[in-house]
Design a protein around this motif. Structure first.
Motif, PDB file in Angstrom:
ATOM      1  N   LYS A  60      57.697  10.295  52.046  1.00 47.74           N
ATOM      2  CA  LYS A  60      58.719   9.832  51.105  1.00 47.74           C
ATOM      3  C   LYS A  60      59.910   9.257  51.855  1.00 47.74           C
ATOM      4  CE  LYS A  60      57.674  13.193  47.469  1.00 47.74           C
ATOM      5  NZ  LYS A  60      58.175  14.395  46.790  1.00 47.74           N
ATOM      6  N   GLU A  61      60.353   9.953  52.906  1.00 47.13           N
ATOM      7  CA  GLU A  61      61.486   9.465  53.689  1.00 47.13           C
ATOM      8  C   GLU A  61      61.160   8.126  54.345  1.00 47.13           C
ATOM      9  OE1 GLU A  61      62.429  12.545  56.444  1.00 47.13           O
ATOM     10  OE2 GLU A  61      63.363  13.816  54.918  1.00 47.13           O
ATOM     11  N   THR A  62      59.940   7.999  54.870  1.00 51.54           N
ATOM     12  CA  THR A  62      59.534   6.745  55.489  1.00 51.54           C
ATOM     13  C   THR A  62      59.534   5.608  54.473  1.00 51.54           C
ATOM     14  OG1 THR A  62      58.140   7.981  57.028  1.00 51.54           O
ATOM     15  CG2 THR A  62      57.715   5.625  56.825  1.00 51.54           C
ATOM     16  N   ASP A  63      59.026   5.880  53.279  1.00 50.73           N
ATOM     17  CA  ASP A  63      59.014   4.867  52.223  1.00 50.73           C
ATOM     18  C   ASP A  63      60.437   4.487  51.816  1.00 50.73           C
ATOM     19  OD1 ASP A  63      56.267   4.877  52.264  1.00 50.73           O
ATOM     20  OD2 ASP A  63      56.059   6.201  50.511  1.00 50.73           O
ATOM     21  N   GLN A  64      61.312   5.487  51.731  1.00 47.75           N
ATOM     22  CA  GLN A  64      62.700   5.200  51.367  1.00 47.75           C
ATOM     23  C   GLN A  64      63.376   4.353  52.431  1.00 47.75           C
ATOM     24  OE1 GLN A  64      64.284   9.122  50.773  1.00 47.75           O
ATOM     25  NE2 GLN A  64      63.697   9.198  48.613  1.00 47.75           N
ATOM     26  N   LEU A  65      63.159   4.681  53.706  1.00 45.71           N
ATOM     27  CA  LEU A  65      63.745   3.888  54.783  1.00 45.71           C
ATOM     28  C   LEU A  65      63.233   2.455  54.769  1.00 45.71           C
ATOM     29  CD1 LEU A  65      63.728   6.381  57.784  1.00 45.71           C
ATOM     30  CD2 LEU A  65      65.719   5.460  56.607  1.00 45.71           C
ATOM     31  N   LYS A  66      61.952   2.299  54.528  1.00 48.04           N
ATOM     32  CA  LYS A  66      61.378   0.954  54.464  1.00 48.04           C
ATOM     33  C   LYS A  66      61.994   0.165  53.318  1.00 48.04           C
ATOM     34  CE  LYS A  66      57.111  -1.597  54.276  1.00 48.04           C
ATOM     35  NZ  LYS A  66      55.783  -1.654  53.758  1.00 48.04           N
ATOM     36  N   ALA A  67      62.176   0.820  52.169  1.00 51.85           N
ATOM     37  CA  ALA A  67      62.773   0.142  51.025  1.00 51.85           C
ATOM     38  C   ALA A  67      64.210  -0.271  51.321  1.00 51.85           C
ATOM     39  CB  ALA A  67      62.727   1.047  49.798  1.00 51.85           C
ATOM     40  N   ILE A  68      64.950   0.588  52.006  1.00 47.15           N
ATOM     41  CA  ILE A  68      66.340   0.260  52.358  1.00 47.15           C
ATOM     42  C   ILE A  68      66.377  -0.924  53.306  1.00 47.15           C
ATOM     43  CG2 ILE A  68      68.357   1.101  53.614  1.00 47.15           C
ATOM     44  CD1 ILE A  68      67.764   3.870  52.415  1.00 47.15           C
ATOM     45  N   LYS A  69      65.476  -0.910  54.297  1.00 52.90           N
ATOM     46  CA  LYS A  69      65.439  -2.026  55.250  1.00 52.90           C
ATOM     47  C   LYS A  69      65.082  -3.330  54.546  1.00 52.90           C
ATOM     48  CE  LYS A  69      64.430   0.621  59.393  1.00 52.90           C
ATOM     49  NZ  LYS A  69      63.434   0.940  60.430  1.00 52.90           N
ATOM     50  N   ASP A  70      64.124  -3.280  53.615  1.00 53.63           N
ATOM     51  CA  ASP A  70      63.749  -4.485  52.877  1.00 53.63           C
ATOM     52  C   ASP A  70      64.890  -4.968  52.002  1.00 53.63           C
ATOM     53  OD1 ASP A  70      61.264  -4.430  54.032  1.00 53.63           O
ATOM     54  OD2 ASP A  70      60.280  -3.471  52.309  1.00 53.63           O
ATOM     55  N   LYS A  71      65.604  -4.018  51.405  1.00 48.48           N
ATOM     56  CA  LYS A  71      66.725  -4.364  50.528  1.00 48.48           C
ATOM     57  C   LYS A  71      67.857  -5.003  51.316  1.00 48.48           C
ATOM     58  CE  LYS A  71      69.189  -2.261  46.705  1.00 48.48           C
ATOM     59  NZ  LYS A  71      69.487  -0.999  46.029  1.00 48.48           N
ATOM     60  N   ALA A  72      68.086  -4.499  52.543  1.00 51.13           N
ATOM     61  CA  ALA A  72      69.170  -5.018  53.371  1.00 51.13           C
ATOM     62  C   ALA A  72      68.875  -6.404  53.909  1.00 51.13           C
ATOM     63  CB  ALA A  72      69.445  -4.069  54.532  1.00 51.13           C
ATOM     64  N   GLY A  73      67.651  -6.800  53.889  1.00 51.05           N
ATOM     65  CA  GLY A  73      67.282  -8.104  54.428  1.00 51.05           C
ATOM     66  C   GLY A  73      66.753  -7.957  55.833  1.00 51.05           C
ATOM     67  N   ASN A  74      66.227  -9.008  56.324  1.00 54.37           N
ATOM     68  CA  ASN A  74      65.614  -8.998  57.644  1.00 54.37           C
ATOM     69  C   ASN A  74      66.663  -9.404  58.668  1.00 54.37           C
ATOM     70  OD1 ASN A  74      63.903  -9.015  59.743  1.00 54.37           O
ATOM     71  ND2 ASN A  74      62.679 -10.745  59.070  1.00 54.37           N
ATOM     72  N   ILE A  75      67.486  -8.432  59.097  1.00 51.79           N
ATOM     73  CA  ILE A  75      68.553  -8.757  60.032  1.00 51.79           C
ATOM     74  C   ILE A  75      68.088  -8.689  61.477  1.00 51.79           C
ATOM     75  CG2 ILE A  75      70.356  -8.031  58.448  1.00 51.79           C
ATOM     76  CD1 ILE A  75      70.698  -5.509  60.097  1.00 51.79           C
ATOM     77  N   GLY A  76      66.843  -8.318  61.700  1.00 53.93           N
ATOM     78  CA  GLY A  76      66.346  -8.216  63.060  1.00 53.93           C
ATOM     79  C   GLY A  76      66.050  -9.563  63.687  1.00 53.93           C
ATOM     80  N   ASN A  77      65.844 -10.581  62.894  1.00 52.72           N
ATOM     81  CA  ASN A  77      65.466 -11.890  63.423  1.00 52.72           C
ATOM     82  C   ASN A  77      66.595 -12.899  63.353  1.00 52.72           C
ATOM     83  OD1 ASN A  77      62.874 -10.994  63.936  1.00 52.72           O
ATOM     84  ND2 ASN A  77      62.213 -11.405  61.845  1.00 52.72           N
ATOM     85  N   ILE A  78      67.811 -12.471  63.438  1.00 49.31           N
ATOM     86  CA  ILE A  78      68.957 -13.373  63.376  1.00 49.31           C
ATOM     87  C   ILE A  78      69.065 -14.136  64.692  1.00 49.31           C
ATOM     88  CG2 ILE A  78      71.480 -13.454  63.283  1.00 49.31           C
ATOM     89  CD1 ILE A  78      71.365 -11.140  61.328  1.00 49.31           C
ATOM     90  N   LYS A  79      69.251 -15.432  64.580  1.00 46.61           N
ATOM     91  CA  LYS A  79      69.410 -16.282  65.755  1.00 46.61           C
ATOM     92  C   LYS A  79      70.860 -16.218  66.204  1.00 46.61           C
ATOM     93  CE  LYS A  79      65.223 -17.999  65.413  1.00 46.61           C
ATOM     94  NZ  LYS A  79      64.362 -16.874  65.278  1.00 46.61           N
TER      95      LYS A  79
END
Length: 166
Positions: A60-79
């Motif tokens: 459940k925690e893993t799913d919640q974290l994934k949902a938060i990351k998806d909601k925040a947007g993909n900030i890992g690939n910022i140029k």
């Protein structure tokens, strides 16, 4: 006289030792050790049920974290520019999140701030109106044009991640 005092203290110590031993399990945790023993004799069915519950909680925690990351947007690939990477990324993160590899960095989160606020803050750090030795040292030989470029680049982080997530 010394021998009498030493003898009396020795008798007192032996009496205290006997009293402690009569109370039972003094050096093994006393009454509290029985609670620990009871925990050790828990049935295996209960422990299996608990481990299944823990797994489901972790999932459940893993799913919640994934949902938060998806909601925040993909900030890992910022140029980012080479200047940002060399001057800012060490403290503020490669994406301005203030974190790197799930650990908090020294600098605050820049992601999501607008460029005007960032520009004003950079000017204040350079002028010494905001106290931070590291920022002042990095910005002391930086022109206002370069500060504007940094502010515009950092302010565009959230726009970049929104475009990537669409």
């Amino acid at each position: 006289m010394k021998n009498i005092i030493v003898g009396a203290l020795t008798l007192l110590i032996f009496a205290l030792m006997a009293y402690t031993a009569s109370q039972g399990r003094a050096y093994q945790g006393g009454e509290h050790s029985k609670v620990v023993e009871n925990i050790g004799t828990k049935s295996s069915a209960q422990s299996e049920a608990n481990s299944l519950q823990e797994k489901s909680d972790r999932e459940k925690e893993t799913d919640q974290l994934k949902a938060i990351k998806d909601k925040a947007g993909n900030i890992g690939n910022i140029k980012t520019s080479a200047e940002y990477k060399s001057k800012c990324a060490a403290c503020h993160g490669a994406n301005g999140s203030g974190e790197q590899d799930d650990r908090k960095l020294m600098g605050p989160k820049l992601y999501g701030q607008n460029s005007e606020k960032i520009y004003k803050d950079l000017i204040d750090f350079k002028a010494g109106r905001k106290e931070n030795i590291i920022m002042k040292g990095l910005l002391i030989n930086t022109s206002e044009e370069e500060l504007r470029k940094f502010a515009d680049e950092i302010g565009a982080f959230s726009l970049q991640s929104q475009k990537q997530s669409e």
